[in-house]
Write an enzyme that holds these catalytic residues in place. Structure first.
Site, PDB file in Angstrom:
ATOM      1  N   ASP A 127      -3.399  -3.765  62.668  1.00 52.90           N
ATOM      2  CA  ASP A 127      -2.012  -3.349  62.889  1.00 52.90           C
ATOM      3  C   ASP A 127      -0.982  -4.181  62.143  1.00 52.90           C
ATOM      4  O   ASP A 127       0.211  -3.930  62.240  1.00 52.90           O
ATOM      5  CB  ASP A 127      -1.681  -3.358  64.380  1.00 52.90           C
ATOM      6  CG  ASP A 127      -1.708  -4.771  64.981  1.00 52.90           C
ATOM      7  OD1 ASP A 127      -2.183  -5.697  64.296  1.00 52.90           O
ATOM      8  OD2 ASP A 127      -1.266  -4.931  66.125  1.00 52.90           O
ATOM      9  N   HIS A 139      -5.607 -16.043  85.107  1.00 50.71           N
ATOM     10  CA  HIS A 139      -5.622 -14.649  84.640  1.00 50.71           C
ATOM     11  C   HIS A 139      -7.059 -14.177  84.456  1.00 50.71           C
ATOM     12  O   HIS A 139      -7.349 -13.350  83.604  1.00 50.71           O
ATOM     13  CB  HIS A 139      -4.884 -14.513  83.309  1.00 50.71           C
ATOM     14  CG  HIS A 139      -3.540 -15.146  83.281  1.00 50.71           C
ATOM     15  ND1 HIS A 139      -3.310 -16.397  82.741  1.00 50.71           N
ATOM     16  CD2 HIS A 139      -2.342 -14.715  83.746  1.00 50.71           C
ATOM     17  CE1 HIS A 139      -2.033 -16.703  82.866  1.00 50.71           C
ATOM     18  NE2 HIS A 139      -1.420 -15.715  83.473  1.00 50.71           N
TER      19      HIS A 139
END
Length: 592
Positions: free
Chosen positions: A422, A231
């Site tokens: 968050d 990735h």
């Protein structure tokens, strides 16, 4: 790095690529909405009693979808490019797109996944939901990459790369011969334990729809990244080397037993070895031939190893990655007569990604059957007989949820210091959703039924790593509570079930007390409840555990990458929020 694409829309690209597979192999079908490629009904031999599922982010084709076919995978679940599929996609694959063989002795489903956090958590969550529904399912995690050593890999461990394909092939062949779930899972793990792989690339790849990398981040002309992940992850080094030098460095990372950071597998010249040289997607066939010759030559000259099988091709890519990977599989005894590693590797299969031709019989059959519908796990659950006082439990749970909602500003403040801010919002969102649910659907008093109805609310409303952890834990808790049998849900019963759920969660995360995670509040609660049977004492222990994370350096989670001294100023936000839930559950005011 080319940023040009014939299909620049990543969503359209993934869907159209999956749609090609049933065109290439008539025994396959596509569940487009869930991005699942699966074998059509009545495709497997009558003797087979294990279905095999894998998957991961798109961009690694022909893995995983190209490995679906007779003698290999039964289904593959695709995420977006380089991103894990959701737990719901995987659950649908297990529950509704493959045979579960509940009627056959030791029949079931094997789920194999590469060792990436998102994949392990989301596939793990789906596995736990299936188990809670009574399905026999095992999960094997493959980590074969030696590009990142023990020191940098830490608790996460080795990444999974191309060697995973060999695990699929060997376990798929064994399942096709009629072996049971326990045996197939054992051989899959055995194969994974005897794999080492490493990759190298001349350039990062560009993901369609994303901005290109800055020039400063790109590799220079002639420079190679050794150990680059699939990735674009950083490897062990960037060097200007010739191919012989590069291959020599890669083989040393796999075979040098004096390298304590990377000596994951001991291979002697007397061992039988399978070699796979994998194209990451952008190397010409001509160059791959030259690479194979170099690898085979150095293996014999430097290590006395002459592979008994040599595989060369495109098995697991990084889009159009300009690189290759080398995998070595040590051939060990499976303990099953007539099913050695080599026999299973050589066994016929019918999957486009294994470069195996589709049989004429398959074209002639023109099988048009599909699998439709969705068997929800919640429908399988029935009354457990494990009872509690519904009004009291409703009151306690409401109080706990309201406590989590009230503490959101404080948790958000803490997470702004050590994370991305968050955590508080995520906890509040989940608490509000559960509160609405139990107000609209009051608790019945059957703890298994009540908890099972709450789990989907958590899954649908809490995202991120913490959401996946909570969902895995709660799914496991459903199974553990049901195993307690009928009777009263006493503190002792809850403690035993919670402990079993903690044990189950450890299969999917390396987090332990002291790593500065929500586990630092969870474990003290569970352990104290088990020893005392006192919810208030357990809640107090959870708060004390959360408080101890102030000044504790994180070894897992996003806080690891944030850096700075914020960890000295505030406790772990997730642990703090969970402790507040327990305090509310116990009816205690938050301490200083």
């Amino acid at each position: 790095m080319s940023t040009k694409h014939f299909l620049p829309d990543p969503t359209h690209l993934v869907h159209t690529s999956l749609a090609a597979l049933p065109l290439l192999n008539p025994s396959l079908a596509l569940d487009s909405s869930n991005k699942i490629i699966y074998l059509r009904p009545n495709t497997l031999p009558a003797t087979q009693k294990v279905s095999l599922i894998s998957g991961g982010g798109s961009g690694h084709e022909p893995s995983f979808s190209g490995m679906v076919g007779r003698g290999l995978l039964s289904a593959a679940v695709a995420g977006t490019i380089f991103a894990s599929p959701s737990a719901e996609q995987v659950r649908t694959a297990i529950m509704s797109r493959v045979d579960r063989f509940a009627d056959k002795e030791d029949g079931g489903v094997l789920v194999t996944v590469m060792n990436y956090t998102g994949d392990v958590l989301n596939f793990g969550m789906a596995v736990e939901k299936a188990r809670a529904a009574g399905v026999r399912v095992e999960m094997v995690v493959v980590g074969d990459d030696v590009g990142v050593g023990r020191k940098n890999g830490g608790k996460v461990g080795r990444r999974g790369i191309a060697g995973t394909v060999l695990v699929h092939k060997i376990s798929g062949a064994l399942a096709a011969k009629g072996a049971g779930l326990s045996e197939v899972a054992r051989v899959a793990k055995l194969t994974a334990e005897n794999l080492v792989s490493v990759g190298a690339s001349l350039e990062h790849v560009h993901v369609p729809g994303r901005k290109g990398m800055d020039e400063s981040e790109r590799l220079k002309d002639g420079e190679v990244e050794i150990g680059m992940g699939i990735h674009n992850e950083q490897g062990s080094s960037r060097e200007v080397v010739t191919l012989p030098e590069l291959v020599g460095k890669m083989l040393r990372q796999m075979l040098n037993q004096t390298d304590e950071d990377r000596a994951f597998l001991k291979i002697d010249s007397s061992d039988e070895v399978v070699l796979m040289v994998n194209n990451l997607g952008g190397v010409s066939v001509l160059e791959m031939g030259g690479i194979v010759t170099e690898v085979v030559g150095q293996l014999e000259k430097s290590y006395g190893i002459r592979p008994v099988r040599i595989l060369n091709g495109t098995y697991m890519t990084s889009l159009n990655g300009l690189g290759f990977s080398i995998t070595l599989l040590k051939v060990v005894d499976t303990g099953i007569e007539g099913s050695s590693i080599l026999e299973l590797l050589d066994a016929p299969c019918e999957a486009t990604g294994w470069s195996a031709p589709v049989l004429a019989q398959t074209w002639a059959e023109q099988n048009t059957a599909t699998r439709e519908g969705d068997e929800s796990a919640s429908k399988v659950l029935t009354s457990s007989g494990l009872k509690t006082v519904p009004a009291l439990m409703q009151q306690m749970l409401t109080r706990a949820l309201e406590s989590v909602i009230a503490i959101e500003p404080e948790v958000t403040k803490f997470d702004t210091v050590v994370g991305d801010g968050d955590c508080g919002i995520g906890l509040k969102r989940g608490a509000e959703a559960i509160l609405r649910h139990i107000q609209e659907h009051p608790l019945t008093g059957d703890v298994v039924v009540d908890l099972a109805s709450i789990v989907p609310v958590v899954e649908h409303n809490m995202d991120g790593t913490s959401g996946a952890l909570y969902a895995i834990f709660l799914n496991s808790l459903v199974t553990a509570l049901r195993a307690q049998g009928p009777g009263q849900a006493t503190a002792k019963v809850w403690a035993a079930a919670l402990q079993a759920s903690c044990d189950s969660m450890l299969r999917y995360t390396p987090a332990r007390p002291g790593d500065r995670t929500l586990v630092d509040a969870l474990y003290p609660f569970v352990e104290t409840l088990a020893h005392t049977g006192d919810v208030k004492a357990a809640a107090t222990a959870a708060q004390e555990g959360a408080a101890r994370t102030r000044g504790m350096r994180a070894s897992l989670g996003r806080s690891v990458y944030v850096g700075g001294s914020g960890f000295e100023q505030v406790p772990d936000p997730g642990a703090w929020g969970l402790a507040r839930f327990f305090l509310g559950l116990a009816g205690l005011e938050r301490g200083a």
